[in-house]
Design an enzyme around this catalytic site. Sequence first.
Site, PDB file in Angstrom:
ATOM      1  CB  SER A   1      -0.840   0.111   1.167  1.00  0.00           C
ATOM      2  OG  SER A   1      -0.271   0.321   2.323  1.00  0.00           O
TER       3      SER A   1
ATOM      4  CG  HIS B   1      -1.549   3.832   4.868  1.00  0.00           C
ATOM      5  ND1 HIS B   1      -2.931   3.361   4.866  1.00  0.00           N
ATOM      6  CD2 HIS B   1      -0.670   2.988   4.103  1.00  0.00           C
ATOM      7  CE1 HIS B   1      -3.109   2.329   4.384  1.00  0.00           C
ATOM      8  NE2 HIS B   1      -1.791   1.944   3.878  1.00  0.00           N
TER       9      HIS B   1
ATOM     10  CG  ASP C   1      -5.725   4.767   5.536  1.00  0.00           C
ATOM     11  OD1 ASP C   1      -5.647   4.447   4.231  1.00  0.00           O
ATOM     12  OD2 ASP C   1      -4.555   5.018   6.212  1.00  0.00           O
TER      13      ASP C   1
END
Length: 172
Positions: free
Chosen positions: A49, A90, A115
């Site tokens: 990701s 992230h 998210d």
Amino acid sequence: MLSGLQNPRQAAGHLLNFALILSTAFMMWKGLSIASDSPSPIVVVLSGSMEPAFQRGDLLLLWNRNIWQETGVGEVVVYNVKDKDIPIVHRVVRKFGVGDEAQLLTKGDNNGADDTDLYARGQNYLERKDIIGSVFGYVPFVGYVTIMLSEHPWLKTVMLGIMGLLVVIQRE
């Protein structure tokens, strides 16, 4: 007969050496945790990701920099979601407010959406307490050992068996 088993004193010495190695590793981990002010100063990237910034298997070094400086937009953070055990790596894409009251929205670089679907039920943003730390460095591909051990649990048993055997047969 194996040399480590011939003398009980030698066997005890080998066992103590093994315990010393394990306790040293634990103390180093706790020392890093205190120095970085993070419960987990090192994490492994488990998914794609965050590509191209970080690849699966990269080992990330964390620092809890909010002691001196606010988390900002563009910063890569590692956070935990309530009732989930796996930390998520992230990037902060939006920030509302400052200090402990700040609300952060994150997104993986390789993901199409933010998210909000990953957060806990009813949670639209991250808070300061959710952040484990900020990424300040990484070592490429070193974390694949961790990934292999988690994906193939029998490897842990084999690895521990080999380490134990080496302790027993090791010559002084």
